[in-house]
Design a protein around this motif. Structure first.
Motif, PDB file in Angstrom:
ATOM      1  N   THR A 208       0.729  -1.183  -0.024  1.00  0.00           N
ATOM      2  CA  THR A 208      -0.022  -0.085  -0.023  1.00  0.00           C
ATOM      3  C   THR A 208       0.904   1.312   0.011  1.00  0.00           C
ATOM      4  N   LYS A 209       2.026   0.952   0.478  1.00  0.00           N
ATOM      5  CA  LYS A 209       2.712   2.447   0.774  1.00  0.00           C
ATOM      6  C   LYS A 209       3.599   2.664  -0.471  1.00  0.00           C
ATOM      7  N   TYR A 210       5.229   2.513  -0.364  1.00  0.00           N
ATOM      8  CA  TYR A 210       5.993   2.937  -1.536  1.00  0.00           C
ATOM      9  C   TYR A 210       5.971   2.116  -2.696  1.00  0.00           C
ATOM     10  N   ILE A 211       5.287   0.731  -2.505  1.00  0.00           N
ATOM     11  CA  ILE A 211       5.358  -0.138  -3.491  1.00  0.00           C
ATOM     12  C   ILE A 211       4.609   0.317  -4.643  1.00  0.00           C
ATOM     13  N   ASP A 212       3.162   0.511  -4.174  1.00  0.00           N
ATOM     14  CA  ASP A 212       2.117   1.306  -4.856  1.00  0.00           C
ATOM     15  C   ASP A 212       2.794   2.757  -5.322  1.00  0.00           C
ATOM     16  N   GLY A 213       2.986   3.514  -4.292  1.00  0.00           N
ATOM     17  CA  GLY A 213       3.623   4.875  -4.316  1.00  0.00           C
ATOM     18  C   GLY A 213       2.774   5.725  -4.692  1.00  0.00           C
ATOM     19  N   GLN A 214       1.510   5.535  -5.029  1.00  0.00           N
ATOM     20  CA  GLN A 214       0.769   6.622  -5.507  1.00  0.00           C
ATOM     21  C   GLN A 214      -0.569   6.666  -4.856  1.00  0.00           C
ATOM     22  N   GLY A 215      -0.601   5.935  -3.888  1.00  0.00           N
ATOM     23  CA  GLY A 215      -2.050   5.970  -2.650  1.00  0.00           C
ATOM     24  C   GLY A 215      -3.165   5.345  -3.545  1.00  0.00           C
ATOM     25  N   ARG A 216      -3.005   4.201  -4.356  1.00  0.00           N
ATOM     26  CA  ARG A 216      -4.212   3.720  -4.845  1.00  0.00           C
ATOM     27  C   ARG A 216      -4.759   2.462  -4.335  1.00  0.00           C
ATOM     28  N   CYS A 217      -3.888   1.532  -4.180  1.00  0.00           N
ATOM     29  CA  CYS A 217      -4.284   0.173  -3.743  1.00  0.00           C
ATOM     30  C   CYS A 217      -3.880  -0.196  -2.283  1.00  0.00           C
ATOM     31  N   ILE A 218      -4.602  -1.131  -1.847  1.00  0.00           N
ATOM     32  CA  ILE A 218      -4.232  -2.075  -0.457  1.00  0.00           C
ATOM     33  C   ILE A 218      -3.583  -3.179  -0.984  1.00  0.00           C
ATOM     34  N   GLY A 219      -2.389  -3.598  -0.138  1.00  0.00           N
ATOM     35  CA  GLY A 219      -1.840  -4.929  -0.639  1.00  0.00           C
ATOM     36  C   GLY A 219      -0.628  -5.079   0.487  1.00  0.00           C
TER      37      GLY A 219
END
Ligand SMILES: *Cc1c(COP(=O)(O)O)cnc(C)c1O
Length: 395
Positions: A208-219
Motif C-alpha cells: 500500500t505504501k511505497y510499492i504502489d507509491g501513488q496511494g491507489r491500492c491496498i496490498g
C-alpha cells in the motif's frame, strides 16, 4: 528466480516475473478471472493434487499476482514471495503460518499501531505470548528471548520515530536462539534496504505504501525461503487474504519506478528535515539522515538512502501540532504514507490512537509529534506549506 540474480536491481524491478501471453503484450496482462479451466478431468485432478503445477483458482493462483510475487522476491533476494490483500494480512499470514499456541514473539515497542492491535487483541487470544522491547536495545532483545520464542519482529526505520535497528546483530541473536527474524521493510523497500541479505529470515511489506507509491491500492507481501513461505502460503490458500489481480498489476507498475522514487523521496526528505531542524518552533526532528540522529551511522551503513519519512516535535503539545496540520493548504491530511503527494498526520490521535496512553508513551509517541511522508513535490512548496503553521506556533 535464480535467473534474475545476475541482473541489476533496476532491471529486475522492470522485468522480473513477466511471462508474455500469445498476444505479445508489452505491459503485463491483468488476469481478471476467479478460476481457471482444465483440458481434461485428469488434468484437473493433477492440478488439485499438486502433481502438475498451474493455475487453479485465484484465491491462491493467479498469473498477475504471481508476476508481482516473483518480481518482489527477485528485488528482496528471497526464494519466494506470498502476496496478500494488505500489509496487515501479510503479518497475520506469517503468524498463522509459522506459530502455534504457546509460542512467543519478541517485538519492538516501536511498531505500526495495527500490528500492536493484531498482537494484543487477536494473537494473545489464541495463546501466543508477546513481549515488547526497545528497538535499539540489543540486551533487552536478548533478555526477552525465552525457550518458546519463535519470532523476533521489527520495523526499521520505525514508524513514526524513524529509529533504526541493527538487522545483522538481531539476526545473529535470533539464530543463536533458533528464532526467526522478521523485518517489516515498508519504510525502506528493497530499493533502499535488503534485510534478507543482512541475515533476516522474513521480510514483510505493506505494498500500500511505497510499492504502489501513488496511494491507489491496498496490498501486502511476505518474502523468505521456500521452507518458511510454504506454511504462509498454506494459510493464504485456505483462509484467502488474497491480493487482487488488479492490485497486483498496479504494484507491478509501482515496482518499475520504485528505485527512482525512493531516491527522490529520500532527497526531498533530507532537505525538509534539515530545514525543519532550523525552525524555532520545532523542538526535535527525527530523520536518520540527520547527523545527530542516534543511529545515523548505522542507517548510513545499512540503507542506500534515508527514506521519505520525517517526524518532528513542536513546542505547544497537541494544540500546536493540530494547528500546524490545519494551517497547511497543499499537504494531504491523511494517515497513509509512501505517496508521491506529501502527507501529514498526527500519530498520537490517528495511526497510534488505538494504543493505550502507556503503550504510546513507551513507544515515544507524544502529543506534540507530527509525521510527514515527504512526497515528490518541489520541496520549497512543502516547506512554505509548513512555514505558515510553524510561524503561528512560535507566536
Ligand atoms: C501501513 C503499514 C502496515 C499495514 O499495512 P496495510 O497495507 O495498511 O494493511 C504495516 N506496517 C507498516 C510499517 C505500515 O506502515
Amino acid at each position: 528466480m535464480t535467473d534474475w540474480d545476475e541482473y541489476g536491481f533496476e532491471t529486475r524491478a522492470v522485468r522480473a516475473g513477466q511471462v508474455r501471453t500469445l498476444e505479445g503484450e508489452q505491459s503485463e496482462a491483468i488476469f481478471a478471472t476467479s478460476s481457471f479451466t482444465f483440458d481434461t478431468a485428469a488434468q484437473a485432478a493433477a492440478r488439485f493434487s499438486g502433481q502438475e503445477s498451474g493455475n487453479i483458482y485465484s484465491r491462491f493462483t493467479n498469473p498477475t499476482v504471481r508476476t508481482f510475487e516473483e518480481r518482489l522476491a527477485a528485488l528482496e533476494g528471497g526464494e519466494r514471495c506470498v502476496a496478500t490483500g494488505s500489509g496487515m494480512s501479510a503479518i497475520l499470514s506469517t503468524c498463522m503460518g509459522l506459530l502455534k499456541s504457546g509460542d512467543h514473539i519478541v517485538a519492538s515497542t516501536a511498531l505500526f499501531g495495527s500490528t500492536v492491535s493484531l498482537f494484543e487483541n487477536y494473537l494473545k487470544k489464541f495463546g501466543i505470548g508477546i513481549s515488547y522491547v526497545p528497538l535499539t536495545d540489543l540486551t533487552a532483545w536478548q533478555e526477552a528471548i525465552r525457550p518458546e520464542t519463535r519470532l523476533l519482529f521489527l520495523e526499521t526505520p520505525s514508524n513514526p520515530l524513524t529509529e533504526v535497528a541493527d538487522v545483522e546483530a538481531l539476526a545473529a541473536l535470533a539464530h543463536a536462539s533458533e528464532c526467526r527474524l522478521v523485518v517489516d521493510n515498508c519504510f525502506c523497500t528493497p530499493a533502499l534496504q535488503r534485510p534478507l541479505e543482512m541475515g533476516a529470515d522474513i521480510v514483510i511489506h505493506s505494498a500500500t505504501k511505497y510499492i504502489d507509491g501513488q496511494g491507489r491500492c491496498i496490498g501486502g507481501a511476505v518474502v523468505g525461503s521456500d521452507e518458511l513461505m510454504e506454511p504462509v502460503f498454506g494459510f493464504l490458500r485456505t483462509a484467502g487474504p488474497t491480493m487482487s489481480p488488479f492490485n497486483a498489476w498496479v504494484f507491478l507498475k509501482g515496482l518499475e519506478t520504485l528505485s527512482l522514487r525512493m531516491k527522490a523521496h529520500s532527497e526531498n526528505a533530507l532537505l525538509l528535515a534539515r530545514w525543519l531542524a532550523k525552525q524555532p518552533a520545532v523542538a526535535r526532528v527525527h530523520y536518520p539522515g540527520l547527523v545527530d540522529h542516534p543511529q545515523h551511522a548505522l542507517a548510513a551503513r545499512q540503507q542506500k538512502a534515508f527514506g521519505g519519512i520525517v517526524a518532528f516535535e513542536v513546542a505547544g503539545g497537541r494544540e500546536a501540532a493540530w494547528r500546524i496540520i490545519d494551517s497547511t493548504r497543499m499537504l494531504s491530511i491523511t494517515a497513509n504514507l509512501g505517496d508521491t503527494k506529501t502527507t501529514i498526520t498526527h500519530p498520537a490521535t490517528t495511526t497510534h490512537g488505538r494504543l493505550s496512553a502507556e503503550q504510546r508513551e513507551s513507544a515515544g509517541i507524544n502529543e506534540d509529534l507530527i509525521r510527514i511522508s515527504v512526497g515528490l513535490e518541489d520541496v520549497t512548496d512543502i516547506q512554505a506549506d509548513l512555514a505558515r503553521g510553524l510561524e503561528t506556533a512560535r507566536g
